[in-house]
Design a protein around this motif. Structure first.
Motif, PDB file in Angstrom:
ATOM      1  N   ASN A  79       0.831  -1.206   0.000  1.00 21.82           N
ATOM      2  CA  ASN A  79       0.000   0.000   0.000  1.00 21.82           C
ATOM      3  C   ASN A  79       0.866   1.257   0.000  1.00 21.82           C
ATOM      4  OD1 ASN A  79      -2.489  -1.256  -0.039  1.00 21.82           O
ATOM      5  ND2 ASN A  79      -2.680  -1.342   2.182  1.00 21.82           N
ATOM      6  N   GLN A  80       1.916   1.219   0.792  1.00 19.27           N
ATOM      7  CA  GLN A  80       2.816   2.372   0.878  1.00 19.27           C
ATOM      8  C   GLN A  80       3.476   2.652  -0.471  1.00 19.27           C
ATOM      9  OE1 GLN A  80       5.886   1.920   3.854  1.00 19.27           O
ATOM     10  NE2 GLN A  80       7.167   3.514   2.957  1.00 19.27           N
ATOM     11  N   VAL A  82       2.397   1.852  -3.546  1.00 15.23           N
ATOM     12  CA  VAL A  82       1.448   2.353  -4.539  1.00 15.23           C
ATOM     13  C   VAL A  82       1.061   3.799  -4.245  1.00 15.23           C
ATOM     14  CG1 VAL A  82      -0.852   2.061  -5.530  1.00 15.23           C
ATOM     15  CG2 VAL A  82       0.580   0.051  -5.097  1.00 15.23           C
ATOM     16  N   LYS A  83       0.798   4.091  -2.994  1.00 13.41           N
ATOM     17  CA  LYS A  83       0.409   5.453  -2.623  1.00 13.41           C
ATOM     18  C   LYS A  83       1.537   6.456  -2.834  1.00 13.41           C
ATOM     19  CE  LYS A  83      -3.144   4.104   0.718  1.00 13.41           C
ATOM     20  NZ  LYS A  83      -3.533   4.065   2.148  1.00 13.41           N
ATOM     21  N   SER A  84       2.773   6.014  -2.675  1.00 12.63           N
ATOM     22  CA  SER A  84       3.913   6.912  -2.845  1.00 12.63           C
ATOM     23  C   SER A  84       4.293   7.091  -4.311  1.00 12.63           C
ATOM     24  CB  SER A  84       5.128   6.382  -2.077  1.00 12.63           C
ATOM     25  OG  SER A  84       5.621   5.192  -2.675  1.00 12.63           O
ATOM     26  N   THR A  87       5.844   2.828  -8.182  1.00  9.72           N
ATOM     27  CA  THR A  87       5.274   1.624  -8.793  1.00  9.72           C
ATOM     28  C   THR A  87       6.160   1.003  -9.868  1.00  9.72           C
ATOM     29  OG1 THR A  87       3.966   3.133 -10.166  1.00  9.72           O
ATOM     30  CG2 THR A  87       2.866   2.137  -8.263  1.00  9.72           C
ATOM     31  N   GLU A 238      -7.411  -3.777  -4.574  1.00  9.66           N
ATOM     32  CA  GLU A 238      -7.619  -2.408  -4.110  1.00  9.66           C
ATOM     33  C   GLU A 238      -6.836  -1.391  -4.927  1.00  9.66           C
ATOM     34  OE1 GLU A 238      -5.615  -1.491  -0.205  1.00  9.66           O
ATOM     35  OE2 GLU A 238      -5.311  -3.677  -0.247  1.00  9.66           O
ATOM     36  N   PHE A 239      -5.752  -1.815  -5.560  1.00 12.47           N
ATOM     37  CA  PHE A 239      -4.946  -0.863  -6.323  1.00 12.47           C
ATOM     38  C   PHE A 239      -5.626  -0.459  -7.637  1.00 12.47           C
ATOM     39  CE2 PHE A 239      -1.389  -3.379  -4.162  1.00 12.47           C
ATOM     40  CZ  PHE A 239      -1.460  -2.574  -3.040  1.00 12.47           C
ATOM     41  N   MET A 242      -7.639   2.717  -6.913  1.00 15.85           N
ATOM     42  CA  MET A 242      -6.961   3.940  -6.509  1.00 15.85           C
ATOM     43  C   MET A 242      -6.843   4.906  -7.683  1.00 15.85           C
ATOM     44  SD  MET A 242      -3.849   2.716  -4.026  1.00 15.85           S
ATOM     45  CE  MET A 242      -4.155   2.014  -2.411  1.00 15.85           C
TER      46      MET A 242
END
Length: 243
Positions: A79-80, A82-84, A87, A238-239, A242
């Motif tokens: 999660n960290q 992908v959010k940052s 990728t 979940e990605f 996003m």
């Protein structure tokens, strides 16, 4: 339209044996439980960027940390990343699909996605689409707006039949099929093999999913690709959602 998964990222047998040997504390066995090959490759790639260890040392010493306790630490790490926006580490996970029965219109849209995508497409030059050929003639995809009106749908079908008739006539006149293909419409169906890495596929989905203004047919493809990927790599679900 049909989408089938031909292949996807798999770890080598030597790495699998190595992990199983070091993972006695885990509830899951690599390849047979909840830990996927994609997750293992992602862990090696991500931690290689931030650790003084080699990728193999990461798997030897940190595998249980990230995938033990129901994989809570692994989920946090992914999660960290992908959010940052880091990728690029997901480019090591790839999927190969057999895509059948899509229009040339869709193909033109799809091939605008170039980075991280590879295509092998059925040729209209080398494959003959005459009514009497082995293909039995060209198939076609009816756009959604034509399906909504019976008269329009019928007229569209008649137009496709006329094209087939003229294609056949040119073949009988001895025109090479590579030139006869000039008659085939954007609606003509084609088949392809598509390989794409996870990072590129996530980007494609965000741009082509329903509600983003894309044409209906390519939104259907986006959903089918997502469905197949999530089946083999559930942690990615979940990605896809996003922004």
């Amino acid at each position: 339209m049909n989408v089938e998964l031909l292949a996807h990222t798999q770890i080598s047998k030597s790495i699998e044996d190595r992990l199983i040997e070091n993972a006695e504390k885990l509830d899951s066995v690599v390849g047979f439980g909840t830990i996927t090959y994609g997750q293992i490759v992602a862990l090696a790639a991500i931690r290689q960027c931030y650790s003084y260890k080699t990728a193999l040392e990461v798997l030897d010493t940190e595998f249980v940390k990230y995938f033990g306790d129901k994989g809570k630490e692994g989920k946090r790490l992914f999660n960290q990343i992908v959010k940052s926006g880091h990728t690029s580490t997901l480019e090591h996970i790839s999927f190969t699909f057999a895509v059948e029965g899509v229009s040339r219109s869709l193909l033109a849209q799809l091939t605008r996605h170039r980075v991280g995508f590879s295509y092998s497409v059925q040729s209209q030059r080398y494959v003959q689409f005459g009514s009497e050929s082995r293909s039995g003639g060209f198939d076609y995809v009816v756009p959604e707006n034509f399906k909504k009106d019976e008269k329009l749908h019928q007229y569209f079908t008649e137009c496709m039949e006329d094209v087939q008739c003229e294609y056949d006539n040119f073949l009988r006149l001895g025109v090479p099929q590579e030139d006869c293909r000039a008659l085939l419409p954007n609606a003509a169906a084609t088949n392809l093999v598509l390989t794409v890495n996870l990072r590129a596929l996530l980007d494609f989905y965000r741009k082509r999913k329903p509600g983003k203004g894309a044409q209906h047919e390519i939104t259907v493809l986006a959903e089918k690709l997502k469905k197949v990927v999530v089946e083999v790599e559930p942690w990615t679900a979940e990605f896809f959602e996003m922004e």
